[in-house]
Enzyme design. Structure first.
Site, PDB file in Angstrom:
ATOM      1  N   GLU A  87     -14.269 143.073  50.430  1.00 39.62           N
ATOM      2  CA  GLU A  87     -15.373 142.614  49.577  1.00 39.62           C
ATOM      3  C   GLU A  87     -16.500 143.642  49.502  1.00 39.62           C
ATOM      4  O   GLU A  87     -17.681 143.319  49.646  1.00 39.62           O
ATOM      5  CB  GLU A  87     -15.905 141.264  50.072  1.00 39.62           C
ATOM      6  N   ASP A 139      -9.329 131.552  52.205  1.00 42.51           N
ATOM      7  CA  ASP A 139     -10.719 131.644  52.646  1.00 42.51           C
ATOM      8  C   ASP A 139     -11.325 130.306  53.052  1.00 42.51           C
ATOM      9  O   ASP A 139     -12.117 129.754  52.299  1.00 42.51           O
ATOM     10  CB  ASP A 139     -11.577 132.266  51.524  1.00 42.51           C
ATOM     11  N   GLU A 197     -18.948 126.061  54.036  1.00 44.63           N
ATOM     12  CA  GLU A 197     -19.101 126.724  52.736  1.00 44.63           C
ATOM     13  C   GLU A 197     -18.293 126.032  51.646  1.00 44.63           C
ATOM     14  O   GLU A 197     -18.734 125.929  50.512  1.00 44.63           O
ATOM     15  CB  GLU A 197     -18.647 128.179  52.893  1.00 44.63           C
TER      16      GLU A 197
END
Ligand code: GCU
Length: 718
Positions: free
Chosen positions: A307, A381, A409
């Site tokens: 990323e 993820d 998240e």
């Protein structure tokens, strides 16, 4: 009544401790509230005084905690003495620090450096309880184990308990930036007040250490994986030292994230090539500098070539080349490198699910022995549900560390009640079939790859500056459960939930039972209203708040939800079998056989591995389309049930915490409904099918849901 007297009575009432007193959640599961009268009297008899023998800081904090806890539970100060001459002593010590403990010749040999033993004994003719360990840190864990029993209202008589952690490194990963912003944090700012450090050590740091020690966490990575090289500057090393000093007595080491390009950014060099001797020398000097200030520094956590982070690939070097450079410099000091396997690349058109395995599996055996490869629980993820990561079991020569995400998240941030214990148990109990049946993820984590090789686990923290620490009362349970699974990866989610509920809300079964039942069903509810049947990553862009299954316009293909669900007029799901990406081929043959067969794959993973026609029959006999709708509704209904269960607890729980949870559940209900409505509106626009009978149409059209914008939701811009 005269006004002065009335005022006095009011003041007294405000001071009197009672269950109705406003609790904020700050005390976590270490509330030490007075036990009911009868049990309190028994406890006063079982634990009348403390004899702590030794002088170390660790022994001191262990003794302090015992006094604090027992005094609170007994509602009276626990006495401290130097000898055993009356019944009811708690004796604390190692054979080295305590003649009393040494005289008992206890079987401590198998307890390692962190284990402990608690035993009811007779000493000097008196009834006593001994807490013994090889090292002081074990005493601290033993004290917390005894306090837990006392908190649960259990007897402290006839004890013979011994325990030791099954993993060596049990660390939290804080995704905290130096400006106190927490990436994916939903509990306020970072608890590290860098600006006031090292001069001011907030007492909260001590409470943080106590809470972590109580669940056996022995390491903390202070900074974000998306790292900032500034933390390696001398002035920050002094700040880190101050934190390390607070944590040391609690058996907690500090670690930092190392930004791979630091030699360029703060070292003035032209390159960060790990095979360049000058770069290696820069890191070695930096590491020596850190250890000169913090002799028990734990080491580094590194996110590289992931990323947008810099890494060895920038210089055409492998992850092993990068990790080993750090490892060589850390080894003389006993430090480790935790090297993350969370990699996927925009330029790589292959299924994102496959990329970490493709890159890391060939490196098995190429890492130094003080490197741990840190692998997320699933290949994508931290989604509400993923199959276990195929790297587990596939790198038998490399210590693999589990990475869980405690902060939610993708499971509703702070407001949704989602107990993650069930998810972690599911992953840890998954059978990798490598090298053979029975090799669960837990067993792989526990078994050192070589004699003396290191083992470990990491959890992305959900801790912040909020008074309740975790953003919600129930998110504390996830911090707690993480510690318990780190200590014993073969633990079970239900008893952990029960222990937490009893210590956090009280021992009354009329309170505990509904809370545990809410917790145990909660994660599946989130799966149902967000990503049922193996769907994944359908969250809105960037902040991941709310649904965005229609999103198709982001630069990288794998950032778009349409990449994951692949819904079209014919069907839905990601074909990861041999006819598709063959991501499935990264698992062991028995799993390839089971998961590759649409009829045998567990329904929870159906659309993870298969693209099926809308009319595909599921186990219920319904088509996959109907089943999707049923599950979205099931998720929303479950939240309604949680609300009803919580409403029934009114008055049984202190008002402030009760109201907070009630309001959060209402938010969760609204958002579950939003997820359900938006997802059905979108998938119906693709499937063009009618809703099954009895299931209401979304109140708005798809455009309405697509138009919802929440640009300032936490996580925007991350
Ligand atoms: C997720 C998360 C990022 C984080 C990344 C990681 O993608 O959204 O904020 O940096 O995981 O684990 O590195």
């Amino acid at each position: 009544m005269r006004p002065i007297l009335a005022l006095l009575l009011l003041l007294l009432a405000a001071m009197a401790p009672s269950a109705a007193q406003a609790e904020t959640g700050y005390d976590l599961w270490l509330r030490y509230q007075p036990l009911p009268e009868q049990r309190r009297a028994e406890l006063r008899d079982e634990a009348r005084y403390l004899v702590a023998q030794g002088s170390s800081d660790r022994l001191k904090v262990a003794a302090q905690e015992l006094v604090r806890g027992m005094s609170g539970l007994q509602s009276g100060q626990l006495a401290v003495a130097t000898s055993v001459d009356a019944p009811g002593a708690i004796v604390l010590g190692t054979p080295e620090s305590s003649a009393l403990v040494a005289s008992l010749n206890l079987p401590l040999a198998t307890l390692g450096t962190e284990g402990f033993l608690i035993r009811s004994v007779t000493m000097n003719g008196q009834r006593a309880t001994v807490i013994a360990a090889n090292r002081d840190v074990g005493l601290l864990y033993g004290v917390f184990a005894l306090l837990k029993r006392a908190q649960l209202g259990e007897s402290l008589r006839n004890l013979d308990i011994s325990d030791r952690p099954k993993l060596q490194l049990r660390v939290l990963n804080h995704w905290d930036n130096l400006d106190r912003h927490v990436e994916r944090g939903y509990a306020g700012q970072s608890i590290w007040d860098w600006q006031k450090l090292p001069g001011y050590k907030d007492p909260r740091y001590t409470d943080y250490a106590r809470a972590n020690a109580s669940i056996g966490i022995n390491g903390t990575v202070l900074t974000n994986v998306n790292a900032n090289a500034d933390v390696l500057r001398p002035e920050y090393i002094q700040k880190v030292k101050a934190l390390a000093e607070v944590f040391r007595p609690y058996g907690i080491k500090v670690y930092l994230t190392a930004r791979f390009s630091a030699p360029i950014e703060i070292g003035g060099m032209k390159t960060a090539d790990p095979l360049d001797p000058a770069v290696a020398a820069w890191w070695k000097a930096k590491i020596d500098e850190i250890y000169a200030v913090i002799p028990d520094f734990g080491g580094f956590l590194v996110k590289a070539n992931s990323e947008g982070q810099p890494g060895p690939n920038d210089y055409k070097r492998s992850h092993a080349d990068g990790a080993n450079m750090f490892a060589d410099a850390l080894r003389p000091h006993g430090g480790v490198v935790m090297w993350r396997a969370f990699v996927y690349a925009a330029e790589n058109p292959d299924d994102r699910h496959k990329q970490a395995y493709t890159e890391f599996e060939p490196l098995d055996g190429k890492f130094r022995d003080n490197v741990l490869v840190q692998v997320k629980n699933g290949a994508i993820d931290f989604q509400p549900r993923e199959p276990f990561h195929p790297l587990f079991g596939a790198m038998p020569k490399t210590p693999l560390m589990m990475e869980f995400q405690i902060t939610k998240e993708y499971l509703g941030f702070a407001t949704h009640l989602a107990y993650l214990g069930t998810m972690w148990e599911e992953v840890l109990q998954a059978d990798t079939f490598r090298p053979r049946k029975g090799a669960t993820v837990a067993k792989i984590l526990e078994k050192p790859v070589d004699k003396g090789a290191v083992t470990g686990i990491a959890g992305v923290a959900n801790i912040g500056s909020d008074v309740n620490w975790s953003g919600s009362q129930f998110d504390q349970a996830n911090w707690y459960a993480y510690g318990r699974f780190a200590w014993d990866p073969e633990a079970k989610a239900e008893p952990i939930a029960r222990d937490w509920a009893r210590m956090t809300w009280g021992n009354d079964p009329a309170v505990v039972d509904p809370i545990v039942s809410m917790m145990m069903r909660s994660r599946e509810a989130v799966v149902d209203y967000m990503t049922p049947l193996g769907l994944t990553h359908l969250m809105a862009t960037g902040h991941h708040y709310g649904p965005g299954p229609w999103v198709a316009d982001l630069a990288r293909p794998e950032w778009n939800p349409v990449y994951y669900h692949k819904a079209d007029a014919n069907g839905i799901g990601f074909d990861r079998t041999a006819s598709g990406s063959n991501g499935l081929g990264q698992y062991a043959p028995p799993l390839v056989r089971q998961w590759g067969d649409r009829k045998k794959v567990p329904e929870e993973l159906l659309l993870w591995f298969h693209h099926v026609p809308w009319e595909h029959r599921t186990k219920s006999g319904r088509s996959v389309w109907d089943e999707l709708v049923v599950r979205y509704d099931r998720g929303v209904d479950e939240v309604k049930r949680m609300q009803a269960q919580w409403d029934a607890l009114r008055g049984k729980i202190d008002a402030r915490r009760w109201e907070e949870v009630r309001d959060y559940l209402a938010i969760q209900h609204d958002e579950a409904k939003w997820w359900r409505d938006a997802s059905i509106a979108y998938f119906q626009s693709v499937s063009k099918r009618p809703l099954p009978v009895g299931h209401a149409a979304p109140p708005h059209d798809l455009e309405h849901y697509k138009a919802i914008r929440t640009p300032y939701a936490p996580g925007s811009g991350e």
